[in-house]
Design an enzyme around this catalytic site. Structure first.
Site, PDB file in Angstrom:
ATOM      1  CB  CYS A   1      43.851  39.021  27.697  1.00  0.00           C
ATOM      2  SG  CYS A   1      42.120  39.342  27.370  1.00  0.00           S
TER       3      CYS A   1
ATOM      4  CG  ASP B   1      33.431  35.878  30.118  1.00  0.00           C
ATOM      5  OD1 ASP B   1      32.768  35.179  30.898  1.00  0.00           O
ATOM      6  OD2 ASP B   1      33.859  37.004  30.418  1.00  0.00           O
TER       7      ASP B   1
ATOM      8  CG  HIS C   1      36.847  37.786  38.216  1.00  0.00           C
ATOM      9  ND1 HIS C   1      35.603  37.398  37.789  1.00  0.00           N
ATOM     10  CD2 HIS C   1      37.472  38.312  37.146  1.00  0.00           C
ATOM     11  CE1 HIS C   1      35.485  37.702  36.507  1.00  0.00           C
ATOM     12  NE2 HIS C   1      36.601  38.267  36.098  1.00  0.00           N
TER      13      HIS C   1
ATOM     14  CD  GLU D   1      34.809  39.097  27.202  1.00  0.00           C
ATOM     15  OE1 GLU D   1      35.336  38.406  28.087  1.00  0.00           O
ATOM     16  OE2 GLU D   1      34.533  40.295  27.383  1.00  0.00           O
TER      17      GLU D   1
END
Ligand code: PEP
Ligand code: MG
Length: 537
Positions: A497, A450, A185, A426
């Site tokens: 996304c 993911d 992240h 995901e």
């Protein structure tokens, strides 16, 4: 000059001074040799804390107002609170060091306050934590937290998502870390912020680096400390030409994203909080396709209130002026750790208690967030998206709960706007049953980060596996094709996304598959639009 290398996670060139970001100290129960001296150190620290708080009170009262300053006053009251102070002194007398004693007693009392029913008393948990942190900082001689006086390059061992959210983003020219991975992240945040960044560098970190000049080349992965004249000249020129390339993309601003054959795709932005809105505007996003709402929960000591969340969502919806904003409900867990959630350690956190699993188990947390989103929906075009879905049953339970929240608000006379409900695809399970899920929701958005992790059985956080993490794997491509086709056959829209959406080598593929939306780091949008507009697909 020191020359080193790392793995680039976002291109660009940065030149600036180094700020070394050290981890918060981990306190252990070390015994002190002189108890009386330790008691004296604690008394001095208390006096220093009181002085600091009084200066802070004056500043806050003058700059913000008496009401806000009163919060500071409450904290100083704890410096005279008998339970708190005597608890700490008793621990020191039993031989523990003062900093550890403050930390332990502060933590125990904060947990006790947090467990109370009364909202006012609950909020005192944060005050105790803050005052304890201040005392620990004074006692350990740590500096006043991490502060940047002017723009610079952050050098760190690693940065957790909650550490990155507490940084002053306007001042960061680049991130350079020894650890980290391309899919973490922190790397995602660097892309949102549009700054060159390197992970897995060979840099030796110590405080002597502070203030020295560094060049970060996010194209090659090289960095230079104390650069010589020749390198500085070359890299300044490279920085200039990168700036010129960016300026050349300006002609793609403000126009529709349509391919040469007339295929339209919406180019949305991924963000973490209202403070990222400036990147959305700069990037010319047509909407927000992923607001990672868990970032509103990171870097703080207690749950945000419904009103705080409402204000945050409302500000984003209003700023977007009617353009769609997809708010993902909180995806805490895995690498996004928050102390006050009190999550037990897990063997496999990525496969554990995270995302929607927490929300469906701890409905109070879910309720607060949903109420805030529905209330904010009256101020723009909101959509809600749920992470980590694996079954139709979960989606039905979520929808039922959303209807309950909407009704609850209407009964209270609170207006809500129309809200689309969608899910992230995901997990391989969700991809495989996307035909069934498509009948339940208004849209899909594929979380390729993911989906790749779970399909390939590769931990996205493990830097050793970066070479194996192949988001172009045919299994992922097949899933992507299948998901779009299942969405369209049930008449709902589909987007992507995950980071793959911004992979310029796949834009043609995504257009062929018929994706309606690609949501990417805001800084990627103009370049992606250039790709779409020049596509023959
Ligand atoms: C994803 O998994 O692709 C995604 C967009 O969610 P996150 O990266 O926040 O897990
Ligand atoms: Mg995800």
């Amino acid at each position: 000059m020191i020359v080193g290398r790392g793995r680039p996670v976002y291109e660009g060139v940065a030149i600036g001074r180094i700020y070394v970001h050290m981890k918060n100290q981990v306190l252990t129960d070390r015994k002190c040799s002189d108890i009386e001296k330790e008691m004296e150190r604690f008394r001095t620290a208390k006096e220093k804390a009181a002085e600091e708080l009084s200066a802070l009170y004056e500043k806050t009262a003058a700059e913000i107002g008496e009401e806000q300053a009163a919060i500071i006053e409450v904290q100083s009251l704890f410096l005279d609170d008998l339970d708190y102070i005597e608890g700490i002194e008793a621990m020191i007398k039993s031989g523990s060091e003062a900093a550890f004693s403050v930390h332990e007693i502060g933590d125990a009392q904060a947990s006790a306050f947090a467990a109370l029913d009364d909202d006012y008393m609950k909020a005192r948990a944060t005050d105790i934590r803050d005052i304890s942190d201040r005392l620990v900082r004074i006692l350990t001689g740590a500096d006043q937290g991490f502060r940047m006086d002017e723009p610079g390059i952050i050098v760190a061992e690693d940065l957790t998502p909650s550490e990155t959210v507490s940084l002053d983003k306007d001042k960061i020219l680049a991130f350079v870390t020894r650890q980290g991975s391309s899919n973490s992240h922190t790397a995602i945040l660097a892309r949102v912020m549009n700054i060159p960044s390197l992970v897995l560098t060979d840099i030796d970190i110590d405080q002597s680096l502070n203030g020295r000049t560094m060049i970060v080349d996010g194209f090659t992965g090289n960095y230079y400390i104390d650069p010589d004249e020749k390198t500085l000249t070359e890299m300044t020129a490279k920085k200039k030409s990168a700036g010129e390339y960016k300026a050349g993309l300006e002609k793609y601003r403000g126009i529709e994203s349509v391919s040469r054959t007339g295929r339209k795709v919406k180019l949305f932005a991924n963000i973490g909080s209202p403070s990222d809105l400036k990147y959305v505007i700069d990037g010319d996003a047509e909407g927000i396709g992923l607001l990672r709402s868990e970032f509103l929960y990171l870097g703080r000591n207690d749950f945000p209130s419904e009103d705080e969340l409402f204000e945050a969502y409302k500000s984003v919806l209003e700023a977007m002026g009617g353009k769609k904003v997809v708010i993902r409900t909180l995806d805490i867990g895995a690498d996004k750790k928050v102390d006050y959630f009190c999550l037990a350690p897990e063997e496999n956190p990525a496969l554990g208690y995270r995302g929607i699993r927490i929300c469906l188990t701890e409905k109070d947390i879910f309720r607060t967030q949903l109420r805030a989103i529905y209330r904010a929906s009256a101020f723009g075009t909101a959509a809600i998206m749920f992470p980590m879905i694996i079954s139709v049953k979960e989606v039905q339970e979520i929808k039922e709960y959303c209807s309950f929240i909407e009704k609850e608000l209407h009964d209270e006379g609170i207006a809500t706007g129309p809200v689309e409900l969608g899910i992230m695809i995901e997990t391989p399970a969700a991809a495989m049953i996307s035909d069934m899920l498509a009948s339940e929701v208004d849209f899909f958005s594929v979380g390729t980060n993911d989906l790749t992790q779970y399909t390939l059985a590769i931990d996205r956080q493990n830097e050793k596996l970066d070479a194996f993490y192949d988001a172009h794997h045919p299994a992922i491509m097949r899933f992507l094709e299948m998901i779009a086709s299942n969405a369209h056959s049930k008449g709902i829209w589909a987007g992507i996304c995950g980071e793959l959406a911004g992979d310029l080598s796949l834009t043609d593929e995504f257009l062929k598959m018929g994706y309606d939306e690609l949501s990417v780091a805001p800084s990627r949008i103009l370049e992606l639009r250039k790709n779409v507009i020049n596509s023959e697909v």
